[in-house]
Enzyme design. Structure first.
Site, PDB file in Angstrom:
ATOM      1  N   ARG A 298       0.851  -1.188   0.000  1.00  0.00           N
ATOM      2  CA  ARG A 298       0.000   0.000   0.000  1.00  0.00           C
ATOM      3  C   ARG A 298       0.888   1.240   0.000  1.00  0.00           C
ATOM      4  NH1 ARG A 298      -3.808  -2.265  -1.694  1.00  0.00           N
ATOM      5  NH2 ARG A 298      -5.717  -2.802  -0.588  1.00  0.00           N
TER       6      ARG A 298
ATOM      7  N   HIS B 182      -1.358   1.156  -9.663  1.00  0.00           N
ATOM      8  CA  HIS B 182      -2.078   0.226  -8.780  1.00  0.00           C
ATOM      9  C   HIS B 182      -2.713  -0.879  -9.632  1.00  0.00           C
ATOM     10  CE1 HIS B 182      -4.139  -0.201  -4.619  1.00  0.00           C
ATOM     11  NE2 HIS B 182      -4.083  -1.382  -5.226  1.00  0.00           N
TER      12      HIS B 182
HETATM   13  C1  GLV Z   1      -5.839  -4.259  -4.161  1.00  0.00           C
HETATM   14  O1  GLV Z   1      -5.120  -3.384  -3.888  1.00  0.00           O
HETATM   15  C2  GLV Z   1      -6.400  -5.197  -3.227  1.00  0.00           C
HETATM   16  O2  GLV Z   1      -6.282  -5.021  -2.003  1.00  0.00           O
HETATM   17  O3  GLV Z   1      -7.009  -6.171  -3.698  1.00  0.00           O
END
Ligand code: GLV
Length: 309
Positions: free
Chosen positions: A224, A272
């Protein structure tokens, strides 16, 4: 009995179609059109607007539409007494491991340097150690981290991992606890972060951690954005303590225009995108948990709210 769909960035119709393959009678209410709040017994959530889940009197389950649940607990009004499940989907696990392999191989084989050399028309071969001579460290040995670590080992890397609790994985040196972290860092030429974001792991990728790595180490963060102290990264790269960073996650997403990471020559940015939720496989897993709750059977992948994972 109704299920609330509380995932503003996701397509409700796509999810409804996949979920109804497993639960044909599903009454899916899409926020904000929830009807009578008393009807809602389960919620499917992804980055839910703060405050909503705490207003549903009969809520008996919150299922995350992704692997991480930090977005749920970020809501100060989240109803902590309601069971939470996270998504553990072998399809996503495989996708994450592909991403980790891609980026570790990129760093191992100097891909960032060769791309820069090509732009300058420079023909220069770099040292080429074998994977067995490359020490990779994986922070976080949950579903994602352990699969990535094992697959890196299969590719031939010298892999170690670190987790809060002791773990055993074939062919992987597993470390845990504070001393274990120091040992892992001291040996990791390439460090991969796949930790959950918790109050304990927030900001773990900072100046102090970088200083504990061998000089010239590189970083892959696909945990993250909150794991990385962003202000510490560029000085570590410019000073040579780190040689490169591959980042899939950021404090602010999308990464804002003009952010120094976009154009830094030693940083690779991906949006992401390491392992997106895959609705067809995820829907089967979510439906199984809804059926289990309705039948009073134990839930799969239940989250411990005191641990945040
Ligand atoms: C993506 O970031 C997830 O947590 O699936």
């Amino acid at each position: 009995m109704a299920v609330l769909f509380l995932a503003p960035t996701e397509s409700p119709s796509r999810w409804a179609a996949e979920l109804r393959k497993h639960l044909p009678e599903l009454d899916l209410r899409v926020w904000p059109d929830i009807g009578d709040p008393h009807d809602i017994e389960e919620a499917l959530a992804w980055h839910p607007p703060a405050g909503v889940l705490g207003t549903l009197p009969n809520l008996g389950l919150v299922a995350a539409l992704g692997a991480g649940v930090d977005h749920l607990f970020a809501d100060p009004a989240f109803p902590l007494e309601v069971p939470v499940v996270r998504l553990v989907d072998p399809y996503m696990t495989a996708a994450m491991s592909e991403y980790v392999q891609l980026q570790v191989l990129r760093l191992h084989r100097h891909d960032i340097d060769y791309l820069a050399q090509q732009r300058e028309e420079v023909w220069r071969e770099r040292p080429q150690p074998n994977a067995a001579e490359r020490r990779v460290g994986v922070l976080g040995l949950g579903n994602l981290g352990s699969d990535a670590a094992v697959r890196l080992r299969v590719t031939g890397f010298d892999v170690a991992g670190w987790s809060r609790r002791p773990r055993k994985l074939p062919g992987i040196q597993c470390h845990h606890g504070a001393d274990g972290l120091a040992a892992l860092l001291a040996r990791s030429e390439i460090l991969v972060c796949l930790l959950p974001l918790t109050p304990e792991t927030a900001g773990i990728l900072d100046r102090r951690l970088f200083a504990a790595l061998p000089r010239g180490a590189s970083l892959v963060n696909c945990g993250r954005g909150g794991h990385l102290v962003e202000a510490d990264l560029v000085p570590a790269l410019d000073g040579g303590q780190l040689s490169a960073a591959v980042l899939d996650v950021f404090q602010d997403e999308p990464l804002p225009p003009g952010h120094p990471f976009w154009r830094h020559p030693r940083i690779v940015v991906t949006p992401h995108a390491a392992a997106a939720t895959h609705a067809p496989t995820a829907a089967a897993i979510l439906a199984e948990n809804l059926k289990r709750r309705r039948a009073g059977r134990p839930l799969l992948n239940r989250v411990d709210p005191t641990l945040y994972y």
